[in-house]
Each structure stands twice: as C-alpha cells, then as structure tokens.
Design a protein around this motif. Sequence first.
Motif, PDB file in Angstrom:
ATOM      1  N   ASP A  43       0.851  -1.187   0.000  1.00 14.04           N
ATOM      2  CA  ASP A  43       0.000   0.000   0.000  1.00 14.04           C
ATOM      3  C   ASP A  43       0.891   1.243   0.000  1.00 14.04           C
ATOM      4  O   ASP A  43       2.115   1.146   0.015  1.00 14.04           O
ATOM      5  CB  ASP A  43      -0.984  -0.012   1.171  1.00 14.04           C
ATOM      6  CG  ASP A  43      -0.291  -0.069   2.530  1.00 14.04           C
ATOM      7  OD1 ASP A  43       0.938   0.129   2.594  1.00 14.04           O
ATOM      8  OD2 ASP A  43      -0.979  -0.304   3.525  1.00 14.04           O
ATOM      9  N   SER A  47      -1.796   7.706   4.459  1.00 20.29           N
ATOM     10  CA  SER A  47      -3.003   8.007   3.682  1.00 20.29           C
ATOM     11  C   SER A  47      -2.850   9.279   2.865  1.00 20.29           C
ATOM     12  O   SER A  47      -3.463   9.418   1.812  1.00 20.29           O
ATOM     13  CB  SER A  47      -4.217   8.111   4.602  1.00 20.29           C
ATOM     14  OG  SER A  47      -4.010   9.153   5.544  1.00 20.29           O
ATOM     15  N   GLY A  50      -1.466   8.137  -0.434  1.00 19.09           N
ATOM     16  CA  GLY A  50      -2.481   7.435  -1.212  1.00 19.09           C
ATOM     17  C   GLY A  50      -3.522   8.355  -1.811  1.00 19.09           C
ATOM     18  O   GLY A  50      -4.079   8.068  -2.876  1.00 19.09           O
ATOM     19  N   ASN A  58      -5.133   2.885  -8.767  1.00 17.92           N
ATOM     20  CA  ASN A  58      -4.978   1.763  -7.837  1.00 17.92           C
ATOM     21  C   ASN A  58      -5.519   0.477  -8.451  1.00 17.92           C
ATOM     22  O   ASN A  58      -4.887  -0.578  -8.359  1.00 17.92           O
ATOM     23  CB  ASN A  58      -5.677   2.069  -6.517  1.00 17.92           C
ATOM     24  CG  ASN A  58      -5.234   1.146  -5.416  1.00 17.92           C
ATOM     25  OD1 ASN A  58      -4.043   0.873  -5.272  1.00 17.92           O
ATOM     26  ND2 ASN A  58      -6.182   0.651  -4.646  1.00 17.92           N
ATOM     27  N   GLN A  89      -3.620  -6.104  -1.482  1.00 17.21           N
ATOM     28  CA  GLN A  89      -2.849  -4.878  -1.297  1.00 17.21           C
ATOM     29  C   GLN A  89      -2.787  -4.552   0.177  1.00 17.21           C
ATOM     30  O   GLN A  89      -3.794  -4.631   0.887  1.00 17.21           O
ATOM     31  CB  GLN A  89      -3.482  -3.714  -2.057  1.00 17.21           C
ATOM     32  CG  GLN A  89      -2.658  -2.450  -2.008  1.00 17.21           C
ATOM     33  CD  GLN A  89      -3.187  -1.384  -2.928  1.00 17.21           C
ATOM     34  OE1 GLN A  89      -4.375  -1.316  -3.218  1.00 17.21           O
ATOM     35  NE2 GLN A  89      -2.303  -0.519  -3.390  1.00 17.21           N
ATOM     36  N   GLY A  90      -1.601  -4.224   0.640  1.00 16.64           N
ATOM     37  CA  GLY A  90      -1.411  -3.883   2.041  1.00 16.64           C
ATOM     38  C   GLY A  90      -0.003  -4.228   2.484  1.00 16.64           C
ATOM     39  O   GLY A  90       0.925  -4.245   1.689  1.00 16.64           O
TER      40      GLY A  90
END
Length: 141
Positions: A43, A47, A50, A58, A89-90
């Motif tokens: 990821d 945030s 992102g 994404n 995802q992560g």
Amino acid sequence: MFKTILLSVDVNDLAGSERAAEATLRLAKSEGAELHVMNVVPDFGMSIVGSFFSAEHNAKILQDAKAALEAWARPRFSDVENLRLHVDQGTVYDCVLREAADIKADAIVVGAHKSQLKDYLIGPNAARISRHATQSVFVIR
C-alpha cells in the motif's frame, strides 16, 4: 499432511521466487495439495500519499499485478490441478497471514530475501510470517 499450501511471491522480483516455486511445486505434488499463489501489492503507507492517486490508478496497479502473477504462475504450476491465484494490497505479512487463515492453509511457503546485514538470517516479511503464523512455514533460501 498438507492439503492447502500458500506460496507468497513478489511479481516485481519473480526471479527471486523461482527456488520457492520449485520447492512448493514438489511439496504440492507430493501431498496432492491445493496450491494458492499470492502476490501482495504494497500500500502507499501514509493516507496522505495514497490520496494523490486515483481509484482507477490503484485498480490498474492491482490488475497489472494479477496479470503478471497469471503469466508467471500458470506455466510453472500447470501440473497442479487445484491452483488458485490471489492478489491483495497492504502490508505483506498481514495480507499473507490473513489469506492463510481465510483459505485454511496448512503451510505457507515464502522466499528469504538476501539481507544486507549479516545479523539477519531472513527478510523482515518472512521473519514476521514465521513468527506469527499458526501454520507450518517453509522459508526457502
């Protein structure tokens, strides 16, 4: 003994996954196991980072990762009847442990990235997976 096996690979370093794939194939064939091959797309971390990328961007990253995994895994595991491919995802170790629990894996196979420091024997993801998994974990060098 092992009916469901999860192999974690990195589609950005598939050459580094070859030994783990070979060992997993032998294990799956000898056990007649269902084989799950997984790639985790990292990821963006924070945030705020992102938020600079669109949902379409994404989705495209995940789609590309799935296509790369398909292209790599299907020929290598063509002998395996029960092959399942997964992209998530992560954080790698969190996703692998969660997937292993979801599919009720009996074993997890990961490759050991060569560490830059002599004090480390295996990479951080393999170490965390092996420490926290409730399943047997095979770390392939």
